[in-house]
Design an enzyme around this catalytic site. Structure first.
Site, PDB file in Angstrom:
ATOM      1  CG  ASP A  83      36.919   6.871  98.187  1.00 19.23           C
ATOM      2  OD1 ASP A  83      37.922   7.600  98.232  1.00 19.23           O
ATOM      3  OD2 ASP A  83      36.641   6.176  97.181  1.00 19.23           O
TER       4      ASP A  83
ATOM      5  CB  VAL B  54      37.305  12.960  94.276  1.00 16.76           C
ATOM      6  CG1 VAL B  54      36.353  12.919  95.469  1.00 16.76           C
ATOM      7  CG2 VAL B  54      36.985  14.127  93.363  1.00 16.76           C
TER       8      VAL B  54
ATOM      9  CD  GLU C  14      44.138  17.404  89.775  1.00 14.75           C
ATOM     10  OE1 GLU C  14      43.493  17.341  90.843  1.00 14.75           O
ATOM     11  OE2 GLU C  14      44.622  18.453  89.355  1.00 14.75           O
TER      12      GLU C  14
ATOM     13  CE  LYS D  56      40.056  17.406  91.813  1.00 13.25           C
ATOM     14  NZ  LYS D  56      40.289  16.901  93.185  1.00 13.25           N
TER      15      LYS D  56
ATOM     16  CB  SER E 299      47.648  18.273  91.573  1.00 12.90           C
ATOM     17  OG  SER E 299      47.692  17.243  92.517  1.00 12.90           O
TER      18      SER E 299
ATOM     19  CG  HIS F 126      48.665  21.801  96.473  1.00 13.42           C
ATOM     20  ND1 HIS F 126      49.833  22.141  95.859  1.00 13.42           N
ATOM     21  CD2 HIS F 126      48.524  20.475  96.273  1.00 13.42           C
ATOM     22  CE1 HIS F 126      50.369  21.069  95.325  1.00 13.42           C
ATOM     23  NE2 HIS F 126      49.599  20.051  95.564  1.00 13.42           N
TER      24      HIS F 126
ATOM     25  CG  ASN G 157      51.791  12.413 100.445  1.00 15.52           C
ATOM     26  OD1 ASN G 157      51.806  11.979 101.590  1.00 15.52           O
ATOM     27  ND2 ASN G 157      51.290  11.750  99.430  1.00 15.52           N
TER      28      ASN G 157
ATOM     29  CG  ASN H  72      51.424  20.372  91.787  1.00 17.25           C
ATOM     30  OD1 ASN H  72      52.475  19.932  92.223  1.00 17.25           O
ATOM     31  ND2 ASN H  72      50.256  20.098  92.322  1.00 17.25           N
TER      32      ASN H  72
HETATM   33  N1  LIG Z   1      48.966  12.627  95.926  1.00 18.54           N
HETATM   34  C1  LIG Z   1      49.357  13.808  96.352  1.00 18.54           C
HETATM   35  O1  LIG Z   1      50.488  13.948  96.847  1.00 18.54           O
HETATM   36  C2  LIG Z   1      48.438  15.004  96.269  1.00 18.54           C
HETATM   37  C3  LIG Z   1      48.789  16.173  96.952  1.00 18.54           C
HETATM   38  C4  LIG Z   1      47.912  17.259  96.922  1.00 18.54           C
HETATM   39  C5  LIG Z   1      46.731  17.178  96.199  1.00 18.54           C
HETATM   40  N2  LIG Z   1      46.426  16.058  95.507  1.00 18.54           N
HETATM   41  C6  LIG Z   1      45.144  16.034  94.780  1.00 18.54           C
HETATM   42  O2  LIG Z   1      44.222  15.340  95.584  1.00 18.54           O
HETATM   43  C7  LIG Z   1      43.286  14.650  94.784  1.00 18.54           C
HETATM   44  C8  LIG Z   1      43.347  13.147  95.084  1.00 18.54           C
HETATM   45  O3  LIG Z   1      44.643  12.678  94.746  1.00 18.54           O
HETATM   46  P1  LIG Z   1      45.193  11.277  95.282  1.00 18.54           P
HETATM   47  O4  LIG Z   1      46.620  11.260  94.926  1.00 18.54           O
HETATM   48  O5  LIG Z   1      44.798  11.066  96.693  1.00 18.54           O
HETATM   49  O6  LIG Z   1      44.398  10.281  94.327  1.00 18.54           O
HETATM   50  P2  LIG Z   1      43.930   8.779  94.629  1.00 18.54           P
HETATM   51  O7  LIG Z   1      43.635   8.189  93.320  1.00 18.54           O
HETATM   52  O8  LIG Z   1      44.883   8.119  95.542  1.00 18.54           O
HETATM   53  O9  LIG Z   1      42.555   8.985  95.434  1.00 18.54           O
HETATM   54  C9  LIG Z   1      41.382   9.490  94.873  1.00 18.54           C
HETATM   55  C10 LIG Z   1      40.207   8.911  95.632  1.00 18.54           C
HETATM   56  O10 LIG Z   1      38.978   9.528  95.173  1.00 18.54           O
HETATM   57  C11 LIG Z   1      37.991   8.527  95.178  1.00 18.54           C
HETATM   58  N3  LIG Z   1      36.870   8.936  94.343  1.00 18.54           N
HETATM   59  C12 LIG Z   1      36.760   8.905  92.999  1.00 18.54           C
HETATM   60  N4  LIG Z   1      35.545   9.343  92.614  1.00 18.54           N
HETATM   61  C13 LIG Z   1      34.865   9.652  93.746  1.00 18.54           C
HETATM   62  C14 LIG Z   1      33.551  10.136  94.018  1.00 18.54           C
HETATM   63  N5  LIG Z   1      32.708  10.397  93.018  1.00 18.54           N
HETATM   64  N6  LIG Z   1      33.181  10.320  95.303  1.00 18.54           N
HETATM   65  C15 LIG Z   1      34.038  10.044  96.321  1.00 18.54           C
HETATM   66  N7  LIG Z   1      35.284   9.580  96.116  1.00 18.54           N
HETATM   67  C16 LIG Z   1      35.695   9.385  94.858  1.00 18.54           C
HETATM   68  C17 LIG Z   1      38.703   7.292  94.695  1.00 18.54           C
HETATM   69  O11 LIG Z   1      38.001   6.101  95.023  1.00 18.54           O
HETATM   70  C18 LIG Z   1      40.041   7.401  95.439  1.00 18.54           C
HETATM   71  O12 LIG Z   1      39.982   6.773  96.690  1.00 18.54           O
HETATM   72  C19 LIG Z   1      43.646  14.982  93.326  1.00 18.54           C
HETATM   73  O13 LIG Z   1      42.901  16.084  92.901  1.00 18.54           O
HETATM   74  C20 LIG Z   1      45.111  15.326  93.446  1.00 18.54           C
HETATM   75  O14 LIG Z   1      45.507  16.169  92.396  1.00 18.54           O
HETATM   76  C21 LIG Z   1      47.235  14.950  95.555  1.00 18.54           C
END
Ligand SMILES: NC(=O)c1ccc[n+]([C@@H]2O[C@H](COP(=O)([O-])OP(=O)(O)OC[C@H]3O[C@@H](n4cnc5c(N)ncnc54)[C@H](O)[C@@H]3O)[C@@H](O)[C@H]2O)c1
Lengths: 283, 85
Positions: free
Chosen positions: A33, A91, A93, A98, A120, A141, A144, A191
């Site tokens: 991260d 990372v 969304e 990304k 997502s 995908h 949670n 989604n």
């Molecule tokens: N929250 C959910 O239930 C869920 C479910 C499935 C998929 N997703 C997808 O997963 C991804 C993350 O979602 P989230 O809810 O965990 O978000 P979040 O904001 O909790 O976590 C994102 C993480 O990415 C890190 N990050 C940002 N830029 C970065 C980089 N350049 N290199 C490395 N790390 C970096 C951030 O520091 C953070 O810790 C998104 O694309 C989201 O759509 C989320």
């Protein structure tokens, strides 16, 4: 052949869940991260999830703190995933975040390694286009809480190969998960539909028709859902929900995906749901 | 002191505030009735550890310890017996 080490890039809300699930199934991980704080939060969260997992699942192993920590290398250096056999990206969304990650991963990972995009809404074909290996990019995908949910939505991009799907299925088998494989358009199946009702639930709340608890109760007690739409939004993280709605809106240019102003305001106020202690509900 | 009545009240309050139901029986099975899901179970266990200063150890990792208000309270009392809270 079993997977031994998997790279997890982005260890926020869902990335830390993916890590806990890997560890519970005996797979080592390199966790990357940009934020030290995210790494620290993830470490604590994973320890708690893994420790309490046996209460919720009889088949979960009882691992000591050291056994958990010994299986995960936490780092801010993306290069450290170079030894991983599969990479799962989670990372923020946002395509602007990304895209450069995939360009770098493409240079770092050896040619045969597949990338699983845990997004997502962002199109898997688009993600593939940022790499020289679009055949090896596939959408995973996760739902949670990752270690509790037996099913994932798997997305085949335009160029995703049958071998890549087979590779992912091997990994999912190790994680004791089943895949529902669908084709690629932004938001996929889950989604594209769920964000419409989460967004509309936020509008209903904004219009003062009902309390958050009532809105959720109607889904649970009348429709038989396990969770209501506002609880689900809180669980995903309202910032992620807003980002996803923005991606859907930009992709389809359809006003039905316009984000509820209240959702955006809550994110601006720092009330992002469960992960910040407060959203539509208080945690 | 983590005495039974006190603990029960605190646990019942915590559950009531979080899941918004009208009348929660102390012996009602929270999981069987589908009143709480796995996410809330983790919240409840985390709350119990913080609030009462007890640790859920390897041998305590059993859903029966947390399946109702009474069971959770009994667990807390058992774990903290002999120690002043
Ligand atoms: N929250 C959910 O239930 C869920 C479910 C499935 C998929 N997703 C997808 O997963 C991804 C993350 O979602 P989230 O809810 O965990 O978000 P979040 O904001 O909790 O976590 C994102 C993480 O990415 C890190 N990050 C940002 N830029 C970065 C980089 N350049 N290199 C490395 N790390 C970096 C951030 O520091 C953070 O810790 C998104 O694309 C989201 O759509 C989320």
């Amino acid at each position: 052949m079993n997977f031994k080490t998997v790279g997890v890039v982005g260890v926020g809300n869902i990335g830390s869940g993916v890590l806990a699930s890997l560890v519970l199934h005996g797979i080592r991980a390199v966790a990357v991260d940009v934020s030290e704080k995210s790494l620290e939060t993830a470490r604590a969260g994973i320890l708690q999830t893994v420790r309490l997992a046996p209460v919720l699942r009889k088949d979960a192993p009882k691992l000591t703190r050291n056994e958990v920590l010994e299986r995960i290398a936490f780092t801010t250096r993306l290069e450290e995933v170079s030894t991983c056999e599969f990479i799962i990206e989670n990372v923020t969304e946002d395509w602007a975040v990304k895209k450069p990650i995939y360009e770098r991963l493409d240079r770092i990972a050896s040619a045969g390694v597949c990338f699983g995009a845990n997004t997502s809404c962002i199109s898997i074909t688009r993600i593939g286009s940022a790499t020289s290996r679009p055949d090896k990019v596939i959408g995973i995908h996760f739902m949670n809480p990752v270690h509790m949910m037996p099913t994932v939505e798997v997305i085949r991009g335009q160029h995703t190969s049958a071998e890549t799907l087979a590779t992912l299925n091997r990994l999912l088998a190790q994680l004791k998960k089943e895949a529902i494989v669908v084709n690629d358009l932004p938001g996929f199946v889950s989604n594209r539909i769920s964000h419409l009702f989460m967004n509309e639930a936020a509008f209903v709340f904004q219009d003062g028709l009902a309390t958050a608890a009532q809105i959720d109760a109607i889904f649970k007690k009348c429709f038989g859902h396990k969770m209501g739409p506002l609880e689900t939004a809180d669980l995903i993280g309202l910032d992620t929900v807003v980002s996803s709605l923005d991606v859907l809106y930009d992709s389809f240019k359809d006003s039905k995906f316009r984000c509820c102003p209240l959702l955006r305001k809550m994110v601006e106020a720092g009330h992002c749901g469960r992960k910040s202690g407060r959203g539509f509900h208080v945690y | 002191m983590n005495d039974s009545k006190n603990v029960k009240d605190i646990v019942r309050n915590f559950i009531n505030n979080s899941i918004n139901i009208d009348a929660l029986g102390d012996d009602e099975d929270l999981f069987e009735t589908g009143l709480i899901n796995s996410l809330f179970a983790v919240q409840l266990m985390t709350f119990v550890e913080r609030k009462f200063g007890v640790e859920i150890g390897g041998d305590d990792l059993h859903i029966d310890n947390f399946k109702s208000v009474s069971a959770t309270a009994a667990f807390v009392v058992r774990k903290s017996s002999g120690q002043v809270a």
